[in-house]
Design a protein around this motif. Structure first.
Motif, PDB file in Angstrom:
ATOM      1  N   ASP B  12      53.833  37.745  37.777  1.00  0.00           N
ATOM      2  CA  ASP B  12      54.195  36.926  36.617  1.00  0.00           C
ATOM      3  C   ASP B  12      53.485  37.327  35.328  1.00  0.00           C
ATOM      4  OD1 ASP B  12      55.826  35.428  38.268  1.00  0.00           O
ATOM      5  OD2 ASP B  12      54.173  34.106  38.847  1.00  0.00           O
ATOM      6  N   TYR B  13      52.409  38.059  35.441  1.00  0.00           N
ATOM      7  CA  TYR B  13      51.649  38.447  34.246  1.00  0.00           C
ATOM      8  C   TYR B  13      50.789  39.668  34.578  1.00  0.00           C
ATOM      9  CZ  TYR B  13      48.089  35.838  36.786  1.00  0.00           C
ATOM     10  OH  TYR B  13      47.234  35.399  37.766  1.00  0.00           O
ATOM     11  N   SER B  35      45.597  31.922  38.249  1.00  0.00           N
ATOM     12  CA  SER B  35      45.234  32.522  36.961  1.00  0.00           C
ATOM     13  C   SER B  35      44.646  33.928  37.130  1.00  0.00           C
ATOM     14  CB  SER B  35      44.253  31.621  36.218  1.00  0.00           C
ATOM     15  OG  SER B  35      43.107  31.412  37.014  1.00  0.00           O
ATOM     16  N   GLY B  36      44.406  34.354  38.389  1.00  0.00           N
ATOM     17  CA  GLY B  36      43.938  35.724  38.646  1.00  0.00           C
ATOM     18  C   GLY B  36      42.490  35.824  39.083  1.00  0.00           C
ATOM     19  N   CYS B 209      42.979  32.653  32.093  1.00  0.00           N
ATOM     20  CA  CYS B 209      44.280  31.981  31.979  1.00  0.00           C
ATOM     21  C   CYS B 209      45.360  33.055  31.979  1.00  0.00           C
ATOM     22  CB  CYS B 209      44.324  31.164  30.689  1.00  0.00           C
ATOM     23  SG  CYS B 209      45.867  30.271  30.510  1.00  0.00           S
ATOM     24  N   LYS B 210      46.201  33.021  33.006  1.00  0.00           N
ATOM     25  CA  LYS B 210      47.267  34.009  33.194  1.00  0.00           C
ATOM     26  C   LYS B 210      46.765  35.439  33.021  1.00  0.00           C
ATOM     27  CE  LYS B 210      51.139  31.033  32.274  1.00  0.00           C
ATOM     28  NZ  LYS B 210      52.225  30.642  31.406  1.00  0.00           N
ATOM     29  N   GLY B 211      45.658  35.713  33.651  1.00  0.00           N
ATOM     30  CA  GLY B 211      45.143  37.079  33.690  1.00  0.00           C
ATOM     31  C   GLY B 211      44.305  37.497  32.498  1.00  0.00           C
ATOM     32  N   LYS B 212      44.192  36.639  31.479  1.00  0.00           N
ATOM     33  CA  LYS B 212      43.413  36.988  30.274  1.00  0.00           C
ATOM     34  C   LYS B 212      42.202  36.066  30.171  1.00  0.00           C
ATOM     35  CE  LYS B 212      46.680  39.759  28.429  1.00  0.00           C
ATOM     36  NZ  LYS B 212      47.525  39.839  29.608  1.00  0.00           N
ATOM     37  N   GLU B 214      40.100  33.517  28.574  1.00  0.00           N
ATOM     38  CA  GLU B 214      40.401  32.497  27.575  1.00  0.00           C
ATOM     39  C   GLU B 214      39.134  32.108  26.805  1.00  0.00           C
ATOM     40  OE1 GLU B 214      43.157  28.489  27.656  1.00  0.00           O
ATOM     41  OE2 GLU B 214      41.616  28.713  29.191  1.00  0.00           O
ATOM     42  N   SER B 227      41.855  25.724  29.765  1.00  0.00           N
ATOM     43  CA  SER B 227      42.751  25.311  30.858  1.00  0.00           C
ATOM     44  C   SER B 227      41.970  25.240  32.165  1.00  0.00           C
ATOM     45  CB  SER B 227      43.883  26.322  30.982  1.00  0.00           C
ATOM     46  OG  SER B 227      43.339  27.611  31.178  1.00  0.00           O
TER      47      SER B 227
END
Lengths: 273, 232
Positions: B12-13, B35-36, B209-212, B214, B227
């Motif tokens: 997904d990311y 989130s990874g 958060c989604k691989g990055k 935050e 998050s």
């Protein structure tokens, strides 16, 4: 006043219990009566006397030898195969999955014919073996090959499902702790799936021991060479009923022992994901 | 000190993450499910291949894709307690703790001595002959921690170690982790969902958060916009 047992609520419960009791008794009797008939058909003296019959001894030893050999091959080849098959994706995996299951629904006689067409003297591969002086059909080796073909799915399916269910985190932990792949397999993967694997192996042993159709087609019915216990029962019932009945009772005893062993093993804990 | 840079295309990311943890420091890695976090830990441990990565531990390069350098997972000397399956349930507590030592082919007396020492440190000495599958959640985590630390790792990673633990066990595991990370002066990454855990155990926190990345900083200073789970 209506007696208690005839009140609608109690009446319905009594009926349910009665119906359930009849159903359980009927199914149990249907399964148990033939076995019981087989056992009471022979006196214990006659049974033990016939056990010394050379035909019985020969069939018994041949069956045990071929079945144990088949089981050893299935475990040695099937365990790593099932592991890699369950852990990796590869093209045609669905077809391999279907092929694993196929012998379970294929009539054994058809399996025997297929083996004969492939490995027989003029078979697809058999002709080349024959040119090298190797004859496969109608030998003890053919009995083992037929048993492996028919019985291996019991082990392969079980092993495949166990490896799929085992949480890979256990193996990953072992690897991070410094264990090699082989050490992880022998100390973590196999012990954690051992109960199920042994149960699958016992079922395979049972199926191989009772194998008839594929054996008679591919290996024939040669006393001392390819005449296993089920084949000896078939011959015995035509020529010497006592021998047929003795071997049948022996097979019942072995099958019963196998099922008890499976039940005991299945009680052991299996660690799933 | 641990320094890791990784990029991996996920379903997904894209996980595009850089992490740096000093020796003796506990970094709490936070973020929502998916989130990874675990993927990042698996890449550092060598259980998963990244598209591109450079991982350095105490100055030694463990993995650098551009040079095709990749130290095998069993040689990275990373104490990694994975989520859920903390202990080998079919082995005794002693065999669990000794597993990594035996895998490294240490002599029997050394294995026995070190296993006993770590069981003592983690207060599980009286459970030495109990099958690990029969232990409580807190005891299992202590066994897993002892097993991971017994190999004298260069890095300790705990993936959600407080999940399914009661308050007392959580506190014990936190105290033991802090004590030995400081004592052994190794970098430590603890994946956790809860800000409360992060504040209590982490010297620093990092939110994915989604691989990055935050946010990164002192756990107590984490802004409300991050998050993460703020339940008590």
């Amino acid at each position: 006043m209506t007696p208690k047992r005839f009140r609608p609520k109690n009446y319905r419960r009594t009926l349910t219990y009665l119906a359930a009791g009849i159903l359980i008794a009927a199914v149990t009797l249907y399964l148990a009566l033939p076995i019981l008939a087989l056992i009471i058909r022979m006196s214990p003296d006659m049974f033990f006397d016939t056990l010394h019959n050379p035909e019985v001894i020969s069939a018994l030893w041949l069956s045990l030898f071929t079945t144990v050999t088949s089981l050893a091959v299935v475990i040695l080849v099937g365990t790593p195969f099932a592991y890699y098959h369950s852990r990796y994706s590869y093209p045609g995996k669905v077809i391999v999955d279907t092929l694993i299951d196929l012998p379970l629904v294929l009539p054994p006689a058809v399996a025997g014919v297929a083996l004969l067409v492939l490995y027989g003297r003029v078979g697809l591969l058999g002709r080349y073996f024959n040119m090298l002086g190797i004859s496969l059909a109608f030998t003890t080796l053919a009995v083992i090959m037929a048993q492996i073909f028919v019985a291996s799915p019991f082990y392969l399916r079980q092993a495949k499902s166990l490896f799929e269910q085992l949480d890979p985190a256990y193996e990953q932990t072992a690897r991070t702790l410094g264990a090699s792949s082989l050490r992880t397999m022998t100390l973590v993967t196999l012990p954690m799936t051992a109960g199920g694997l042994v149960s699958g192996a016992v079922m395979t042993f049972g199926r191989a021991l009772g194998e008839f159709g594929a054996t008679i087609m591919f290996a024939g019915n040669l006393p001392g060479v390819t005449q296993t216990m089920p084949l000896a029962v078939y011959v015995g019932m035509e020529s010497n009923v006592t021998v047929g009945l003795t071997i049948s009772i022996l097979l019942v005893i072995i099958s019963f022992t196998i099922m008890i062993a499976v039940r005991l093993i299945q009680k052991r804990e299996v660690y799933h994901a | 000190m641990l320094e890791a840079v990784m990029v991996k295309r996920l379903r997904d990311y894209t996980l595009d993450f850089t992490i740096s943890v000093k020796s003796g420091e506990i970094m709490s890695l936070m973020g929502l499910n998916g989130s990874g976090k675990s993927t990042a830990l698996n890449i550092i441990a060598g259980l998963l291949e990244a598209d591109t990565t450079t991982i350095t531990l105490h100055g030694e390069c463990l993995c650098r894709t551009e040079d095709d350098l990749d130290v095998p997972v069993e040689d990275r000397r990373i104490g990694y307690v994975l989520q859920n399956s903390a202990v080998f349930p079919h082995m005794t507590v002693r065999d669990n703790v000794a597993f990594g030592l035996r895998a490294r082919r240490l002599g029997r007396p050394v294995v026995a001595e070190r296993a006993a020492l770590w069981m003592d440190h983690m207060h599980i000495g009286d459970l030495a002959d109990v099958r690990a599958g029969n232990l409580s959640g807190g005891q299992k985590q202590r066994v897993a921690l002892a097993r991971a630390l017994a190999i004298e790792p260069g890095l300790l990673m705990l993936d959600e170690p407080f999940t399914a633990l009661d308050a007392d066990s959580t506190q014990t595991v936190k105290d033991l982790t802090r004590r030995f990370v400081k004592k052994m002066q190794i970098p430590c990454i603890v994946v956790t969902h809860r800000v409360a855990d992060s504040t209590e155990i982490g010297d620093r926190a990092c939110v994915l958060c989604k691989g990055k990345k935050e946010w990164e900083g002192i756990p107590g200073e984490m802004p409300e916009i991050c998050s993460v789970c703020r339940c008590a």
